[in-house]
Design a protein around this motif. Structure first.
Motif, mmCIF file in Angstrom:
data_model
loop_
_atom_site.group_PDB
_atom_site.id
_atom_site.type_symbol
_atom_site.label_atom_id
_atom_site.label_comp_id
_atom_site.label_asym_id
_atom_site.label_seq_id
_atom_site.Cartn_x
_atom_site.Cartn_y
_atom_site.Cartn_z
ATOM 1 N N MET A 61 -92.173 47.820 -20.279
ATOM 2 C CA MET A 61 -92.001 46.985 -19.109
ATOM 3 C C MET A 61 -93.381 46.589 -18.578
ATOM 4 O O MET A 61 -94.332 47.342 -18.637
ATOM 5 C CB MET A 61 -91.235 47.726 -18.019
ATOM 6 C CG MET A 61 -89.871 48.173 -18.413
ATOM 7 S SD MET A 61 -88.738 46.815 -18.208
ATOM 8 C CE MET A 61 -87.322 47.494 -18.999
ATOM 9 N N SER A 62 -93.418 45.419 -17.995
ATOM 10 C CA SER A 62 -94.697 44.905 -17.524
ATOM 11 C C SER A 62 -95.028 45.449 -16.138
ATOM 12 O O SER A 62 -94.171 45.924 -15.396
ATOM 13 C CB SER A 62 -94.653 43.378 -17.476
ATOM 14 O OG SER A 62 -93.764 42.958 -16.464
ATOM 15 N N ASP A 63 -96.324 45.346 -15.798
ATOM 16 C CA ASP A 63 -96.779 45.774 -14.473
ATOM 17 C C ASP A 63 -96.189 44.900 -13.377
ATOM 18 O O ASP A 63 -95.917 45.378 -12.270
ATOM 19 C CB ASP A 63 -98.310 45.729 -14.401
ATOM 20 C CG ASP A 63 -98.946 46.830 -15.239
ATOM 21 O OD1 ASP A 63 -98.244 47.822 -15.525
ATOM 22 O OD2 ASP A 63 -100.134 46.700 -15.593
ATOM 23 N N ILE A 64 -95.964 43.624 -13.671
ATOM 24 C CA ILE A 64 -95.383 42.710 -12.679
ATOM 25 C C ILE A 64 -93.962 43.143 -12.339
ATOM 26 O O ILE A 64 -93.559 43.150 -11.173
ATOM 27 C CB ILE A 64 -95.426 41.257 -13.207
ATOM 28 C CG1 ILE A 64 -96.869 40.792 -13.355
ATOM 29 C CG2 ILE A 64 -94.644 40.338 -12.284
ATOM 30 C CD1 ILE A 64 -97.026 39.460 -14.041
ATOM 31 N N TYR A 101 -92.693 46.213 -12.546
ATOM 32 C CA TYR A 101 -92.744 47.432 -11.738
ATOM 33 C C TYR A 101 -93.211 47.142 -10.314
ATOM 34 O O TYR A 101 -92.728 47.749 -9.364
ATOM 35 C CB TYR A 101 -93.640 48.477 -12.390
ATOM 36 C CG TYR A 101 -92.970 49.178 -13.546
ATOM 37 C CD1 TYR A 101 -91.786 49.884 -13.346
ATOM 38 C CD2 TYR A 101 -93.491 49.128 -14.816
ATOM 39 C CE1 TYR A 101 -91.147 50.517 -14.391
ATOM 40 C CE2 TYR A 101 -92.872 49.762 -15.868
ATOM 41 C CZ TYR A 101 -91.699 50.456 -15.649
ATOM 42 O OH TYR A 101 -91.070 51.080 -16.688
ATOM 43 N N GLN A 102 -94.143 46.205 -10.177
ATOM 44 C CA GLN A 102 -94.611 45.843 -8.840
ATOM 45 C C GLN A 102 -93.480 45.199 -8.026
ATOM 46 O O GLN A 102 -93.272 45.530 -6.860
ATOM 47 C CB GLN A 102 -95.807 44.896 -8.934
ATOM 48 C CG GLN A 102 -96.407 44.549 -7.595
ATOM 49 C CD GLN A 102 -97.605 43.623 -7.741
ATOM 50 O OE1 GLN A 102 -97.898 43.111 -8.810
ATOM 51 N NE2 GLN A 102 -98.294 43.403 -6.642
ATOM 52 N N GLN A 157 -90.381 56.669 -0.971
ATOM 53 C CA GLN A 157 -90.483 56.371 -2.390
ATOM 54 C C GLN A 157 -91.423 55.204 -2.629
ATOM 55 O O GLN A 157 -92.219 55.211 -3.567
ATOM 56 C CB GLN A 157 -89.099 56.062 -2.953
ATOM 57 C CG GLN A 157 -89.071 55.749 -4.429
ATOM 58 C CD GLN A 157 -87.690 55.353 -4.913
ATOM 59 O OE1 GLN A 157 -86.765 55.196 -4.141
ATOM 60 N NE2 GLN A 157 -87.565 55.173 -6.215
ATOM 61 N N TYR A 158 -91.372 54.187 -1.763
ATOM 62 C CA TYR A 158 -92.243 53.023 -1.892
ATOM 63 C C TYR A 158 -93.706 53.432 -1.782
ATOM 64 O O TYR A 158 -94.545 53.008 -2.576
ATOM 65 C CB TYR A 158 -91.888 51.988 -0.823
ATOM 66 C CG TYR A 158 -92.878 50.869 -0.705
ATOM 67 C CD1 TYR A 158 -92.876 49.821 -1.611
ATOM 68 C CD2 TYR A 158 -93.818 50.842 0.315
ATOM 69 C CE1 TYR A 158 -93.785 48.782 -1.517
ATOM 70 C CE2 TYR A 158 -94.727 49.802 0.428
ATOM 71 C CZ TYR A 158 -94.714 48.777 -0.483
ATOM 72 O OH TYR A 158 -95.622 47.761 -0.388
ATOM 73 N N MET A 213 -89.106 45.681 -3.968
ATOM 74 C CA MET A 213 -87.682 45.626 -3.631
ATOM 75 C C MET A 213 -87.203 46.966 -3.056
ATOM 76 O O MET A 213 -86.399 46.987 -2.128
ATOM 77 C CB MET A 213 -86.847 45.243 -4.849
ATOM 78 C CG MET A 213 -87.054 43.793 -5.284
ATOM 79 S SD MET A 213 -86.830 42.591 -3.964
ATOM 80 C CE MET A 213 -85.148 42.847 -3.530
ATOM 81 N N VAL A 214 -87.718 48.070 -3.615
ATOM 82 C CA VAL A 214 -87.359 49.386 -3.075
ATOM 83 C C VAL A 214 -87.871 49.504 -1.639
ATOM 84 O O VAL A 214 -87.167 49.981 -0.750
ATOM 85 C CB VAL A 214 -87.914 50.520 -3.971
ATOM 86 C CG1 VAL A 214 -87.841 51.865 -3.268
ATOM 87 C CG2 VAL A 214 -87.160 50.571 -5.287
#
Length: 175
Positions: free
Chosen positions: A1-4, A6-7, A171-172, A12-13
């Motif tokens: 998965m890309s860093d974008i 996950y960011q 978590q964020y 969203m979290v």
């Protein structure tokens, strides 16, 4: 998965946590006003659904007369219900709580019956039986006092949203 990815997922979290915390606190500290806002949203939805049903009559010439009449009647019922919500918002909110309390009560009683009927399929029959008893008692209580029960469920929803919001915000920041 890309860093974008996950960011964006992290963002969203964080947003979900912030919104959950805000809605939870609104329900906890202003339960009546928040319930009124939800009732207004239900009224707007009813009016929109009713208008869509009524307007669909003109768009579907290939439908039978009974289908168009059914659409007209359902649309009229939705429209009337939506308008009545705005005539007396306080009473509509109380009735919304009444309906939710009754539906949740009936659902819990049916859930208990299904649990009791399927006890032979559970490995841990004691826990399943206990769950069924709790569902049955909760359902009966809600049927006899649906407005109070729905108010308690509303408060529990607020508490759970606030707790979930705090957890997601933590978590964020720790991601």
């Amino acid at each position: 998965m890309s860093d974008i990815f996950y960011q964006k997922l992290r963002q969203m979290v964080g947003l979900d946590g912030l919104l959950s915390l805000i809605f939870g606190l609104l329900i906890i500290f202003w339960p009546d006003r928040t319930a009124s806002v939800v009732t207004v949203l239900v009224g707007i939805a009813f009016i929109g659904i009713g208008a869509a049903y009524v307007s669909s009559i003109a768009n579907h010439d290939d439908e039978s007369a009974w289908a168009r009449l059914g659409s007209l009647l359902i649309g009229a019922i939705y429209l009337v219900a939506g308008v009545f919500i705005f005539i007396n918002l306080y009473v509509a909110t109380a009735y919304l709580f009444l309906i939710v309390g009754l539906l949740v009560g009936m659902t819990w009683i049916i859930e208990a019956i299904v649990t009791f009927a399927s006890l032979k399929f559970y490995n841990k029959k004691g826990w399943a039986f206990f769950s069924g008893i709790i569902s049955l008692i909760g359902g009966i209580v809600l049927l006899f006092s649906p407005v109070i029960g729905a108010a308690v469920l509303w408060t529990l929803l607020g508490l759970s949203l606030a707790i979930l919001g705090v957890i997601k915000i933590i978590q964020y920041f720790t991601w």
